[in-house]
Design a protein around this motif. Structure first.
Motif, PDB file in Angstrom:
ATOM      1  N   GLY A 139      29.488  47.032  47.461  1.00  0.00           N
ATOM      2  CA  GLY A 139      29.877  45.696  47.024  1.00  0.00           C
ATOM      3  C   GLY A 139      31.138  45.717  46.181  1.00  0.00           C
ATOM      4  N   MET A 140      31.259  46.736  45.320  1.00  0.00           N
ATOM      5  CA  MET A 140      32.477  46.874  44.512  1.00  0.00           C
ATOM      6  C   MET A 140      33.702  47.053  45.403  1.00  0.00           C
ATOM      7  SD  MET A 140      31.360  49.445  41.441  1.00  0.00           S
ATOM      8  CE  MET A 140      30.146  48.999  40.195  1.00  0.00           C
ATOM      9  N   VAL A 141      33.577  47.909  46.405  1.00  0.00           N
ATOM     10  CA  VAL A 141      34.701  48.174  47.296  1.00  0.00           C
ATOM     11  C   VAL A 141      35.145  46.882  47.985  1.00  0.00           C
ATOM     12  CG1 VAL A 141      35.423  49.342  49.415  1.00  0.00           C
ATOM     13  CG2 VAL A 141      34.140  50.610  47.668  1.00  0.00           C
ATOM     14  N   ALA A 142      34.200  46.146  48.546  1.00  0.00           N
ATOM     15  CA  ALA A 142      34.536  44.922  49.265  1.00  0.00           C
ATOM     16  C   ALA A 142      35.135  43.874  48.337  1.00  0.00           C
ATOM     17  CB  ALA A 142      33.291  44.376  49.959  1.00  0.00           C
ATOM     18  N   ASN A 143      34.517  43.662  47.188  1.00  0.00           N
ATOM     19  CA  ASN A 143      34.973  42.627  46.270  1.00  0.00           C
ATOM     20  C   ASN A 143      36.344  42.958  45.691  1.00  0.00           C
ATOM     21  OD1 ASN A 143      34.410  40.159  44.655  1.00  0.00           O
ATOM     22  ND2 ASN A 143      34.505  41.593  42.948  1.00  0.00           N
ATOM     23  N   GLN A 144      36.539  44.220  45.305  1.00  0.00           N
ATOM     24  CA  GLN A 144      37.806  44.569  44.673  1.00  0.00           C
ATOM     25  C   GLN A 144      38.952  44.613  45.683  1.00  0.00           C
ATOM     26  OE1 GLN A 144      37.686  47.723  41.741  1.00  0.00           O
ATOM     27  NE2 GLN A 144      35.620  47.148  41.092  1.00  0.00           N
ATOM     28  N   ARG A 145      38.660  44.928  46.920  1.00  0.00           N
ATOM     29  CA  ARG A 145      39.700  44.832  47.956  1.00  0.00           C
ATOM     30  C   ARG A 145      40.154  43.383  48.110  1.00  0.00           C
ATOM     31  NH1 ARG A 145      37.272  48.836  52.674  1.00  0.00           N
ATOM     32  NH2 ARG A 145      38.171  50.785  51.884  1.00  0.00           N
ATOM     33  N   ASN A 146      39.201  42.459  48.098  1.00  0.00           N
ATOM     34  CA  ASN A 146      39.552  41.048  48.197  1.00  0.00           C
ATOM     35  C   ASN A 146      40.384  40.608  46.999  1.00  0.00           C
ATOM     36  OD1 ASN A 146      38.207  40.690  50.627  1.00  0.00           O
ATOM     37  ND2 ASN A 146      36.289  40.052  49.656  1.00  0.00           N
ATOM     38  N   GLU A 147      40.006  41.094  45.812  1.00  0.00           N
ATOM     39  CA  GLU A 147      40.752  40.720  44.619  1.00  0.00           C
ATOM     40  C   GLU A 147      42.156  41.315  44.625  1.00  0.00           C
ATOM     41  OE1 GLU A 147      37.252  39.742  41.380  1.00  0.00           O
ATOM     42  OE2 GLU A 147      38.115  41.757  41.370  1.00  0.00           O
ATOM     43  N   VAL A 148      42.308  42.537  45.115  1.00  0.00           N
ATOM     44  CA  VAL A 148      43.642  43.135  45.218  1.00  0.00           C
ATOM     45  C   VAL A 148      44.534  42.265  46.104  1.00  0.00           C
ATOM     46  CG1 VAL A 148      44.952  45.079  46.171  1.00  0.00           C
ATOM     47  CG2 VAL A 148      42.990  45.517  44.701  1.00  0.00           C
ATOM     48  N   ALA A 149      43.996  41.791  47.220  1.00  0.00           N
ATOM     49  CA  ALA A 149      44.769  40.907  48.101  1.00  0.00           C
ATOM     50  C   ALA A 149      45.165  39.625  47.369  1.00  0.00           C
ATOM     51  CB  ALA A 149      43.962  40.576  49.353  1.00  0.00           C
ATOM     52  N   ALA A 150      44.247  39.089  46.563  1.00  0.00           N
ATOM     53  CA  ALA A 150      44.562  37.880  45.798  1.00  0.00           C
ATOM     54  C   ALA A 150      45.631  38.165  44.748  1.00  0.00           C
ATOM     55  CB  ALA A 150      43.297  37.347  45.125  1.00  0.00           C
ATOM     56  N   PHE A 151      45.542  39.318  44.088  1.00  0.00           N
ATOM     57  CA  PHE A 151      46.558  39.693  43.101  1.00  0.00           C
ATOM     58  C   PHE A 151      47.930  39.798  43.760  1.00  0.00           C
ATOM     59  CE2 PHE A 151      43.056  42.357  40.875  1.00  0.00           C
ATOM     60  CZ  PHE A 151      42.540  41.229  40.281  1.00  0.00           C
ATOM     61  N   GLN A 152      47.976  40.402  44.918  1.00  0.00           N
ATOM     62  CA  GLN A 152      49.263  40.578  45.602  1.00  0.00           C
ATOM     63  C   GLN A 152      49.868  39.233  46.004  1.00  0.00           C
ATOM     64  OE1 GLN A 152      47.809  43.285  48.595  1.00  0.00           O
ATOM     65  NE2 GLN A 152      48.559  45.090  47.495  1.00  0.00           N
ATOM     66  N   GLN A 153      49.027  38.307  46.448  1.00  0.00           N
ATOM     67  CA  GLN A 153      49.515  36.976  46.782  1.00  0.00           C
ATOM     68  C   GLN A 153      50.069  36.249  45.555  1.00  0.00           C
ATOM     69  OE1 GLN A 153      46.205  35.020  48.646  1.00  0.00           O
ATOM     70  NE2 GLN A 153      46.473  36.080  50.606  1.00  0.00           N
ATOM     71  N   LEU A 154      49.372  36.415  44.422  1.00  0.00           N
ATOM     72  CA  LEU A 154      49.841  35.786  43.199  1.00  0.00           C
ATOM     73  C   LEU A 154      51.146  36.406  42.708  1.00  0.00           C
ATOM     74  CD1 LEU A 154      46.499  35.259  41.234  1.00  0.00           C
ATOM     75  CD2 LEU A 154      48.107  33.487  41.956  1.00  0.00           C
ATOM     76  N   LEU A 155      51.278  37.718  42.850  1.00  0.00           N
ATOM     77  CA  LEU A 155      52.523  38.366  42.481  1.00  0.00           C
ATOM     78  C   LEU A 155      53.698  37.819  43.307  1.00  0.00           C
ATOM     79  CD1 LEU A 155      51.831  42.175  41.851  1.00  0.00           C
ATOM     80  CD2 LEU A 155      52.809  40.527  40.262  1.00  0.00           C
ATOM     81  N   THR A 156      53.445  37.628  44.583  1.00  0.00           N
ATOM     82  CA  THR A 156      54.484  37.057  45.445  1.00  0.00           C
ATOM     83  C   THR A 156      54.855  35.645  44.993  1.00  0.00           C
ATOM     84  OG1 THR A 156      53.730  38.373  47.345  1.00  0.00           O
ATOM     85  CG2 THR A 156      55.065  36.423  47.822  1.00  0.00           C
TER      86      THR A 156
END
Length: 221
Positions: A200-217
């Motif tokens: 669950g950590m792997v799945a959730n944190q991968r999703n959050e990394v994608a969200a972080f990258q979108q926000l950085l952009t």
């Protein structure tokens, strides 16, 4: 995100008669209370779901993971609460609150496992000794992805957009390190609850990394 947080304290829905300082204190206070409640619920959940006959040993991968990931998560909780209080972007504030609440609850669950296993919150083995790479995987003496003292001080002193960008950059690194640790315990454990939480950590944190990258952009970071 699976956990909601308080709305923007500058939202027009908030009564303008309430002093800004009190509003800010209220948001921080509610988040702190939520984090404490998350820890308690995690402890209760961990005690309820761990079978009594499942007793990993002192030097097991399960015990090492629970101890090390609790420390790793604690730093994310600290940074997430900072983001919820200081970020200028509403999406960054929301993500910060989600991270603080979710990871504090997971700390509670992992600490409950250690209690059920009759093990202490800290062990005699060095950090990451349970992983195949061992202490060689440490970076600046820290577990993968963890921010240094200097980086944390820089985050605390940053404001506005500079804070938002730095927080996102540090959290991407932090999550990638946490994903690595969780993926390793998935390979090493046959404990169903440890496996479930780590996946669950792997799945959730991968999703959050994608969200972080979108926000950085979006922020041009």
């Amino acid at each position: 995100m699976s956990v909601s947080v308080e709305s923007d304290p500058e939202s027009p829905e908030i009564d303008d008669a309430v002093p800004p300082a009190r509003r800010r204190f209220g948001v921080a206070g509610w988040l702190a209370a939520g984090v404490a409640l998350g820890l308690l619920l995690g402890l209760v959940a961990g005690l309820l779901i761990v079978p009594s006959f499942t007793r990993p040993g002192e030097d097991s991968a399960e015990a090492g993971f629970a101890r090390d990931m609790s420390t790793h998560h604690a730093q994310a909780v600290e940074m997430g609460m900072l983001a919820h209080q200081k970020a200028s972007d509403s999406d960054v504030r929301t993500l910060g609150g989600d991270i603080a609440l979710t990871q504090q609850a997971q700390i509670g669950m992992m600490q409950a496992w250690l209690r059920e296993w009759k093990l202490g919150p800290t062990g005699s083995q060095p950090r990451m000794a349970w992983m195949p790479e061992g202490s060689a995987g440490l970076e600046n003496g820290l577990m993968p992805g963890m921010a240094t003292d200097a980086e944390r001080a820089q985050l605390r002193s940053a404001t506005g957009k500079a804070f938002d960008v730095l927080f996102l950059q540090l959290m991407i690194k932090h999550h990638l390190g946490g994903i690595h640790m969780a993926e390793e315990v998935v390979k090493l454990t046959d404990n169903a609850e440890v496996l479930r939480l780590a996946q669950g950590m792997v799945a959730n944190q991968r999703n959050e990394v994608a969200a972080f990258q979108q926000l950085l952009t979006k922020l041009g970071g």
